[in-house]
Design a protein around this motif. Structure first.
Motif, short mmCIF file in Angstrom:
data_model
loop_
_atom_site.label_atom_id
_atom_site.label_comp_id
_atom_site.label_asym_id
_atom_site.label_seq_id
_atom_site.Cartn_x
_atom_site.Cartn_y
_atom_site.Cartn_z
N ARG A 138 -20.54 24.40 8.39
CA ARG A 138 -21.49 24.91 7.42
C ARG A 138 -21.28 24.30 6.04
NH1 ARG A 138 -19.66 30.03 9.70
NH2 ARG A 138 -21.04 30.62 11.43
N THR A 139 -20.07 23.84 5.78
CA THR A 139 -19.76 23.34 4.43
C THR A 139 -19.28 21.89 4.41
OG1 THR A 139 -17.51 24.20 4.62
CG2 THR A 139 -19.16 25.65 3.64
N ALA A 140 -18.69 21.42 5.49
CA ALA A 140 -18.08 20.09 5.49
C ALA A 140 -19.14 18.99 5.53
CB ALA A 140 -17.14 19.95 6.69
N ARG A 141 -18.73 17.79 5.15
CA ARG A 141 -19.62 16.64 5.15
C ARG A 141 -19.52 15.93 6.51
NH1 ARG A 141 -18.31 13.92 -0.78
NH2 ARG A 141 -19.04 15.68 -2.06
N GLY A 142 -20.32 16.32 7.43
CA GLY A 142 -20.37 15.67 8.72
C GLY A 142 -19.45 16.31 9.75
N ALA A 144 -17.27 14.93 11.87
CA ALA A 144 -15.91 14.39 11.95
C ALA A 144 -14.98 15.16 11.02
CB ALA A 144 -15.90 12.91 11.59
N ARG A 145 -15.44 15.38 9.76
CA ARG A 145 -14.61 16.11 8.80
C ARG A 145 -14.45 17.56 9.23
NH1 ARG A 145 -10.35 15.83 5.71
NH2 ARG A 145 -10.51 17.06 3.79
N ALA A 146 -15.48 18.15 9.86
CA ALA A 146 -15.39 19.54 10.31
C ALA A 146 -14.34 19.70 11.42
CB ALA A 146 -16.76 20.00 10.81
N ILE A 147 -14.32 18.74 12.35
CA ILE A 147 -13.33 18.80 13.43
C ILE A 147 -11.92 18.64 12.87
CG2 ILE A 147 -12.52 17.62 15.51
CD1 ILE A 147 -15.45 16.91 16.09
N GLU A 148 -11.76 17.69 11.96
CA GLU A 148 -10.44 17.45 11.37
C GLU A 148 -9.94 18.68 10.62
OE1 GLU A 148 -8.18 14.01 8.72
OE2 GLU A 148 -10.37 14.17 8.67
N LEU A 149 -10.79 19.27 9.79
CA LEU A 149 -10.39 20.47 9.04
C LEU A 149 -10.16 21.65 9.96
CD1 LEU A 149 -12.76 20.22 5.94
CD2 LEU A 149 -10.29 19.83 6.01
N MET A 172 -10.01 11.48 7.89
CA MET A 172 -10.61 10.65 8.93
C MET A 172 -10.17 11.16 10.29
SD MET A 172 -12.68 8.16 9.31
CE MET A 172 -13.21 7.00 10.55
N LEU A 173 -11.14 11.36 11.22
CA LEU A 173 -10.82 11.86 12.55
C LEU A 173 -10.32 10.72 13.42
CD1 LEU A 173 -10.90 14.27 14.47
CD2 LEU A 173 -13.24 13.62 15.08
N GLN A 174 -8.99 10.63 13.54
CA GLN A 174 -8.42 9.56 14.35
C GLN A 174 -7.01 9.96 14.80
OE1 GLN A 174 -8.10 5.99 12.02
NE2 GLN A 174 -6.69 6.88 10.54
N ILE A 175 -6.57 9.32 15.88
CA ILE A 175 -5.21 9.53 16.41
C ILE A 175 -4.63 8.15 16.65
CG2 ILE A 175 -3.84 10.48 18.30
CD1 ILE A 175 -5.95 12.58 18.74
N ASP A 176 -3.41 7.92 16.14
CA ASP A 176 -2.77 6.62 16.30
C ASP A 176 -2.62 6.26 17.78
OD1 ASP A 176 -2.54 6.47 13.58
OD2 ASP A 176 -0.50 7.29 13.54
N ARG A 177 -2.59 4.95 18.05
CA ARG A 177 -2.53 4.50 19.43
C ARG A 177 -1.25 4.98 20.12
NH1 ARG A 177 -3.78 -1.67 20.78
NH2 ARG A 177 -5.81 -0.87 20.12
N TRP A 178 -0.12 4.91 19.42
CA TRP A 178 1.13 5.31 20.06
C TRP A 178 1.13 6.79 20.40
CZ3 TRP A 178 4.46 8.99 18.18
CH2 TRP A 178 4.31 9.37 16.84
N LYS A 179 0.44 7.59 19.56
CA LYS A 179 0.34 9.02 19.88
C LYS A 179 -0.53 9.23 21.12
CE LYS A 179 1.00 10.76 15.17
NZ LYS A 179 0.39 11.54 14.06
N ARG A 180 -1.62 8.47 21.23
CA ARG A 180 -2.48 8.60 22.41
C ARG A 180 -1.70 8.24 23.68
NH1 ARG A 180 -8.58 6.65 20.79
NH2 ARG A 180 -8.56 7.36 18.63
N ILE A 181 -0.95 7.15 23.60
CA ILE A 181 -0.16 6.72 24.77
C ILE A 181 0.87 7.80 25.13
CG2 ILE A 181 1.50 5.02 25.62
CD1 ILE A 181 0.05 2.94 23.89
#
Length: 554
Positions: free
Chosen positions: A472-476, A478-483, A1-10
């Motif tokens: 080219r291979t990832a599902r969507g 978001a998953r491409a950016i994360e990988l 999942m493409l996400q960053i915890d709030r404390w990390k963002r701060i």
């Protein structure tokens, strides 16, 4: 999942904002520098003038005020290469030995006979005894003043080399003791020069040993090499010597153990003084400019307890006799002792103005150079040349910055735009770190910054190319950016670790300018990796959460 915890963002945003705050003073360099100078001057002297207050208030005190110091090649200044005359220390050591040795030999007068010092080369003490048959006894007494040399190379050797021929005893420092004295003299000279330069408020001088007996001095921001020589070239050897006579003949020959010194107050007058001083400047603990009873410029000084006792004992035993205050073999004044001076303080007055009194106080506070410096090379770098270097560096950095921005946006579109924002943050963080650690920026340092601009997007390129492949291979998207970020991590770390190793080698083995390049490069690598892996990713995630695109183009 493409996400960053709030404390990390701060945390990421906090580091970026903090970096921008600490880098900001460099954009107002002249104003902040004047503020810092005014604050330092007010704290040091306790005196406030309208000019100092205006300069202090020119920058808010609640904002960071650390600056990147500019080196000699950017700011202008003076460059000197001096050679320490270590032979003078040999002479001083031997001359100081004579009074004690004379008393010890005099105590054995019945055995060795009359004792007198005879002419000898500088750095050598030659003593003639009245009873040549007892020369071995005289050697034994002299050896009592010799001590073991406390170095690995001098293990088993003594500090004095003693030779006996006929009725003459010849004493000088041993080779091992000379080597130890040389090293001690250079280290002491380095420390005193550094104190003198620091007293006048110059920034980040380069003061280092070169070779066996030479010292390199580079001071940014000082007017000329002549001004720097005037500050550090004076040995400032203050002594209080007994006066044995005076003369108007500059060619007069003083006796053994005496020397001729001109008077600063009275032209054409020369004093005959004893070599061995009563007290030296080494016993001073403080010296401040002031005025005498007539309102004329003077320097007030204070001895430590040892100096105070020696001076008090001498003045108590020699009331009615003159003594000389000698600075660098010139007699400042030669007052007659009216009463015992046991307070441990005194005053130097004479033919000096207030600026000279202030300069003399600085020299005395910093301490005396143990030996004279002979300047072999001197060079002045004008501020215009330094400004030309700064302008050229700005042009190079700007061209590199614009070229990188154009390449990234044309190659990667929106993600390239995020990379350019991260590059700007990277530059701010780089200058923030340089400011906080008080680093000195030179031309090689500018080269390191320009190189950092080029290298800063390497990590982004690796990530973006990896995202292209994953699309080219990832599902969507978001998953491409994360990988893309996960799989590019190892390549980014490996590439930057090898560069850090090279920077470490340059820092350890390089000289001053090369070390400056290595420091700038190291900081640039760390900040560029941080911005590529965290700042660019945070910008991408924030955009992705807001736009929710079905597809992305890289």
């Amino acid at each position: 999942m493409l996400q960053i915890d709030r404390w990390k963002r701060i945390l990421i945003l906090g580091i970026c904002l903090l970096g921008l705050a600490y880098a900001m003073p460099n954009a107002f360099y002249t104003r902040v520098e004047a503020h810092n100078d005014a604050v330092a001057r007010i704290e040091a002297t306790g005196v406030t003038t309208p000019e100092l207050v205006a300069a202090r208030d020119g920058w808010p005190s609640w904002l960071p005020s650390s600056l990147v110091n500019l080196g000699l090649d950017l700011r202008g200044g003076a460059h000197l290469l001096g050679e320490v005359q270590v032979e003078q220390v040999y002479k001083a050591r031997v001359d100081a030995l004579w009074p004690e040795l004379r008393r010890a030999l005099a105590a054995e007068r019945d055995a060795v006979g009359a004792v007198r010092r005879v002419p000898s080369p500088e750095g050598t003490l030659a003593i003639e005894i009245g009873n040549p048959d007892q020369l071995a006894r005289a050697v034994e007494i002299a050896r009592g003043f010799s001590t073991p040399v406390t170095t690995l190379t001098g293990a088993g050797q003594q500090s004095l080399a003693i030779d006996a021929t006929g009725s003459t005893l010849t004493i000088q420092l041993s080779d091992a003791e000379k080597a130890l004295t040389d090293d001690r003299t250079i280290q002491q000279s380095l420390e005193i020069i550094r104190r003198r330069v620091d007293e006048v408020g110059t920034r980040e001088p380069t003061i280092m040993r070169q070779g066996e007996d030479r010292i390199l001095i580079q001071v940014p921001g000082i007017g000329s090499a002549g001004e720097l020589k005037a500050l550090i070239g004076t040995t400032a050897q203050l002594t209080f010597n007994p006066v044995t006579g005076s003369t108007s003949d500059p060619e007069a020959a003083p006796g053994i153990g005496q020397f001729l010194a001109p008077s600063l107050d009275q032209e054409g007058l020369y004093y005959i003084l004893e070599d061995s001083p009563v007290v030296t400047g080494d016993d001073l603990v403080d010296a401040m400019p002031g005025t005498d009873e007539n309102g004329m410029p003077s320097v007030n000084f204070r001895f430590n307890p040892t100096g105070a006792r020696a001076f008090g004992a001498y003045t108590s035993a020699n009331i009615g006799q003159p003594f000389a205050i000698v600075l660098d073999n010139e007699v400042i004044s030669a007052p007659v002792i009216r009463s015992a001076i046991t307070t441990g303080s005194g005053q130097i007055s004479g033919s000096m103005n207030f600026e000279q009194a202030s300069q003399l106080a600085i020299l005395l506070r910093a301490g005396a150079l143990p030996a004279e410096l002979e300047f072999l090379e001197e060079r002045t770098v004008g501020p215009e040349l330094g400004q030309d270097s700064i302008d050229a560096g700005k042009v190079a950095a700007s061209v590199g910055f614009i070229a990188v921005i154009a390449l990234m946006i044309l190659s990667y579109g929106r993600l390239g735009l995020f990379a350019t924002v991260a590059l700007a943050v990277n530059m701010a963080l780089l200058f923030a770190v340089l400011s906080v650690i008080g680093a000195t920026l030179t031309l090689p340092g500018i080269a390191g910054i320009v190189l950092t601009i080029g290298m800063a997007v390497d990590a982004n390129v690796l990530v973006f190319e990896r995202i292209r492949e994953e699309l080219r291979t990832a599902r969507g998207p978001a998953r491409a950016i994360e990988l893309g970020y996960e799989k590019a991590m190892s390549a980014i770390v490996d590439a930057n670790i090898t560069t850090l190793i090279i920077a470490a080698i340059l820092f350890v083995l390089g000289s001053g300018p090369v070390k400056g390049f290595a420091v700038t490069l190291t900081i640039g690598i760390v900040t560029s990796v941080f911005t590529a892996l965290f700042v660019t990713r945070l910008l991408t995630v924030m955009w992705f959460e807001r736009a929710r695109p079905k597809t992305i183009e890289v």
